[in-house]
Scaffold this motif. Structure first.
Motif, PDB file in Angstrom:
ATOM      1  N   GLU A 123       0.813  -1.224   0.000  1.00 58.02           N
ATOM      2  CA  GLU A 123       0.000   0.000   0.000  1.00 58.02           C
ATOM      3  C   GLU A 123       0.843   1.269   0.000  1.00 58.02           C
ATOM      4  N   GLU A 124       1.980   1.254   0.676  1.00 58.90           N
ATOM      5  CA  GLU A 124       2.819   2.454   0.696  1.00 58.90           C
ATOM      6  C   GLU A 124       3.393   2.733  -0.692  1.00 58.90           C
ATOM      7  N   VAL A 125       3.741   1.679  -1.406  1.00 58.74           N
ATOM      8  CA  VAL A 125       4.224   1.855  -2.784  1.00 58.74           C
ATOM      9  C   VAL A 125       3.109   2.418  -3.656  1.00 58.74           C
ATOM     10  N   ALA A 126       1.935   1.837  -3.558  1.00 55.94           N
ATOM     11  CA  ALA A 126       0.804   2.303  -4.361  1.00 55.94           C
ATOM     12  C   ALA A 126       0.484   3.767  -4.055  1.00 55.94           C
ATOM     13  N   ARG A 127       0.451   4.125  -2.777  1.00 56.68           N
ATOM     14  CA  ARG A 127       0.154   5.508  -2.394  1.00 56.68           C
ATOM     15  C   ARG A 127       1.197   6.471  -2.958  1.00 56.68           C
ATOM     16  N   SER A 128       2.463   6.074  -2.892  1.00 57.44           N
ATOM     17  CA  SER A 128       3.530   6.914  -3.451  1.00 57.44           C
ATOM     18  C   SER A 128       3.385   7.037  -4.956  1.00 57.44           C
ATOM     19  N   ALA A 129       2.966   5.949  -5.597  1.00 58.16           N
ATOM     20  CA  ALA A 129       2.780   5.966  -7.054  1.00 58.16           C
ATOM     21  C   ALA A 129       1.634   6.890  -7.439  1.00 58.16           C
ATOM     22  N   TRP A 130       0.556   6.881  -6.656  1.00 58.78           N
ATOM     23  CA  TRP A 130      -0.578   7.769  -6.963  1.00 58.78           C
ATOM     24  C   TRP A 130      -0.149   9.231  -6.894  1.00 58.78           C
ATOM     25  N   ARG A 131       0.599   9.562  -5.827  1.00 57.76           N
ATOM     26  CA  ARG A 131       1.046  10.951  -5.680  1.00 57.76           C
ATOM     27  C   ARG A 131       1.989  11.340  -6.813  1.00 57.76           C
ATOM     28  N   ALA A 132       2.925  10.462  -7.128  1.00 58.59           N
ATOM     29  CA  ALA A 132       3.887  10.766  -8.187  1.00 58.59           C
ATOM     30  C   ALA A 132       3.194  10.896  -9.537  1.00 58.59           C
ATOM     31  N   ALA A 133       2.232  10.028  -9.796  1.00 56.89           N
ATOM     32  CA  ALA A 133       1.542  10.039 -11.091  1.00 56.89           C
ATOM     33  C   ALA A 133       0.829  11.360 -11.334  1.00 56.89           C
ATOM     34  N   VAL A 134       0.170  11.883 -10.301  1.00 58.13           N
ATOM     35  CA  VAL A 134      -0.564  13.136 -10.463  1.00 58.13           C
ATOM     36  C   VAL A 134       0.392  14.297 -10.731  1.00 58.13           C
ATOM     37  N   VAL A 135       1.576  14.236 -10.139  1.00 57.18           N
ATOM     38  CA  VAL A 135       2.572  15.288 -10.364  1.00 57.18           C
ATOM     39  C   VAL A 135       3.173  15.190 -11.771  1.00 57.18           C
ATOM     40  N   LEU A 136       3.407  13.970 -12.230  1.00 56.12           N
ATOM     41  CA  LEU A 136       4.175  13.765 -13.453  1.00 56.12           C
ATOM     42  C   LEU A 136       3.333  13.576 -14.714  1.00 56.12           C
ATOM     43  N   VAL A 137       2.028  13.331 -14.563  1.00 54.68           N
ATOM     44  CA  VAL A 137       1.199  13.010 -15.727  1.00 54.68           C
ATOM     45  C   VAL A 137       1.246  14.153 -16.759  1.00 54.68           C
ATOM     46  N   PRO A 138       1.538  13.845 -18.007  1.00 50.43           N
ATOM     47  CA  PRO A 138       1.539  14.890 -19.043  1.00 50.43           C
ATOM     48  C   PRO A 138       0.117  15.180 -19.523  1.00 50.43           C
ATOM     49  N   GLY A 139      -0.066  16.337 -20.114  1.00 48.95           N
ATOM     50  CA  GLY A 139      -1.368  16.695 -20.650  1.00 48.95           C
ATOM     51  C   GLY A 139      -1.853  15.677 -21.656  1.00 48.95           C
ATOM     52  N   GLY A 140      -3.118  15.299 -21.547  1.00 46.95           N
ATOM     53  CA  GLY A 140      -3.700  14.312 -22.447  1.00 46.95           C
ATOM     54  C   GLY A 140      -3.713  12.907 -21.883  1.00 46.95           C
ATOM     55  N   GLU A 141      -2.976  12.687 -20.795  1.00 44.87           N
ATOM     56  CA  GLU A 141      -2.903  11.344 -20.196  1.00 44.87           C
ATOM     57  C   GLU A 141      -3.759  11.231 -18.931  1.00 44.87           C
ATOM     58  N   GLU A 142      -4.421  12.327 -18.563  1.00 45.19           N
ATOM     59  CA  GLU A 142      -5.148  12.341 -17.299  1.00 45.19           C
ATOM     60  C   GLU A 142      -6.285  11.325 -17.260  1.00 45.19           C
ATOM     61  N   THR A 143      -7.017  11.181 -18.348  1.00 39.70           N
ATOM     62  CA  THR A 143      -8.155  10.260 -18.357  1.00 39.70           C
ATOM     63  C   THR A 143      -7.695   8.816 -18.206  1.00 39.70           C
ATOM     64  N   GLY A 144      -6.623   8.463 -18.891  1.00 41.62           N
ATOM     65  CA  GLY A 144      -6.087   7.113 -18.760  1.00 41.62           C
ATOM     66  C   GLY A 144      -5.625   6.834 -17.340  1.00 41.62           C
ATOM     67  N   LEU A 145      -4.985   7.820 -16.728  1.00 42.00           N
ATOM     68  CA  LEU A 145      -4.552   7.656 -15.344  1.00 42.00           C
ATOM     69  C   LEU A 145      -5.751   7.515 -14.419  1.00 42.00           C
ATOM     70  N   ALA A 146      -6.784   8.308 -14.647  1.00 45.57           N
ATOM     71  CA  ALA A 146      -7.994   8.215 -13.825  1.00 45.57           C
ATOM     72  C   ALA A 146      -8.606   6.824 -13.907  1.00 45.57           C
ATOM     73  N   GLY A 147      -8.556   6.234 -15.093  1.00 52.65           N
ATOM     74  CA  GLY A 147      -9.102   4.894 -15.259  1.00 52.65           C
ATOM     75  C   GLY A 147      -8.386   3.870 -14.412  1.00 52.65           C
ATOM     76  N   VAL A 148      -7.059   3.996 -14.313  1.00 51.22           N
ATOM     77  CA  VAL A 148      -6.292   3.063 -13.479  1.00 51.22           C
ATOM     78  C   VAL A 148      -6.555   3.340 -12.000  1.00 51.22           C
ATOM     79  N   LEU A 149      -6.537   4.609 -11.621  1.00 44.60           N
ATOM     80  CA  LEU A 149      -6.776   4.948 -10.213  1.00 44.60           C
ATOM     81  C   LEU A 149      -8.152   4.499  -9.745  1.00 44.60           C
ATOM     82  N   ALA A 150      -9.129   4.569 -10.627  1.00 45.07           N
ATOM     83  CA  ALA A 150     -10.485   4.158 -10.262  1.00 45.07           C
ATOM     84  C   ALA A 150     -10.561   2.681  -9.896  1.00 45.07           C
ATOM     85  N   THR A 151      -9.648   1.879 -10.430  1.00 45.20           N
ATOM     86  CA  THR A 151      -9.641   0.448 -10.092  1.00 45.20           C
ATOM     87  C   THR A 151      -9.205   0.214  -8.652  1.00 45.20           C
ATOM     88  N   GLN A 152      -8.665   1.242  -8.020  1.00 45.87           N
ATOM     89  CA  GLN A 152      -8.182   1.104  -6.645  1.00 45.87           C
ATOM     90  C   GLN A 152      -9.166   1.665  -5.611  1.00 45.87           C
TER      91      GLN A 152
END
Length: 218
Positions: A110-139
């Motif tokens: 869980e600590e790895v996943a939580r760190s990944a969620w935070r990092a992803a939101v910081v690093l996600v490039p424009g246009g990739e937000e919806t795809g990232l949301a789809g993965v996060l929603a599975t959690q």
């Protein structure tokens, strides 16, 4: 010579000594210390020392740190993955984005996943937000309060970046699994009112699930 002493001091049994060593290495920003700093992140037991190690790494050029932090994401040691993700989020270099994989976003630790969620939101490039949301929603619905709060914060921040991610969250609000549905409703409440507070949002979600949007019992 001073940098060498600081590197050796990272192995001290005294956390205050290790803290001062990390501070000194950050101040010196000698690229030869990067490998040792990353290796120490993987095993350092004290949170405040790990935080200083991360700070020390952010003082170096991203060209010296990012490739090696990305390598650390493949470590079998959860703390190595978690700290590498945390440090990448602090550096904020979007060249690291391809390394934020679905496997990390859904990591069993869980600590790895939580760190990944935070990092992803910081690093996600424009246009990739919806795809990232789809993965996060599975959690959604995963873990206890702290894990669910971390995910809600990530999703709220993601929707703030691009509202195109919002329909994915709204779809999860009708999920057949109650814990997923409750977490999605609470997160949507925070999207609409970020100052509401997580506990209030969860209680509101419970109420909505009991009475239903139309005011009748579910």
């Amino acid at each position: 010579m001073r940098a060498l002493r600081a590197l050796r001091a990272l192995e001290s049994g005294n956390p205050s000594v290790r803290l001062r060593a990390a501070l000194a290495l950050g101040g010196a920003a000698d690229p030869r210390s990067v490998d040792t700093l990353i290796e120490r992140c993987a095993v350092e037991p004290e949170f405040f020392v790990r935080d200083m190690l991360t700070w020390a790494l952010t003082r170096h050029s991203s060209s010296a740190t990012v490739p090696k932090l990305v390598d650390a994401l493949r470590s079998e040691r959860p703390q190595a993955r978690s700290q590498a993700l945390h440090t990448l989020s602090k550096i904020g270099d979007r060249q690291a984005w391809p390394a934020i994989t679905r496997a990390l976003l859904t990591d069993a630790d869980e600590e790895v996943a939580r760190s990944a969620w935070r990092a992803a939101v910081v690093l996600v490039p424009g246009g990739e937000e919806t795809g990232l949301a789809g993965v996060l929603a599975t959690q959604l619905g995963r873990g206890g309060r702290e894990t669910q709060l971390s995910l809600s914060r990530a999703l709220v921040a993601l929707v703030a970046l691009d509202e195109a991610a919002l329909p994915i969250l709204r779809t999860a609000m009708t999920h057949p699994t109650p814990v997923v549905r409750r977490h999605a409703i609470a997160t949507d409440r925070l999207v609409r009112d970020p100052d509401a507070g997580f506990e209030f949002a969860v209680e509101e979600a419970k109420r909505i699930m009991v009475v239903g949007a139309s005011g009748r019992e579910e």
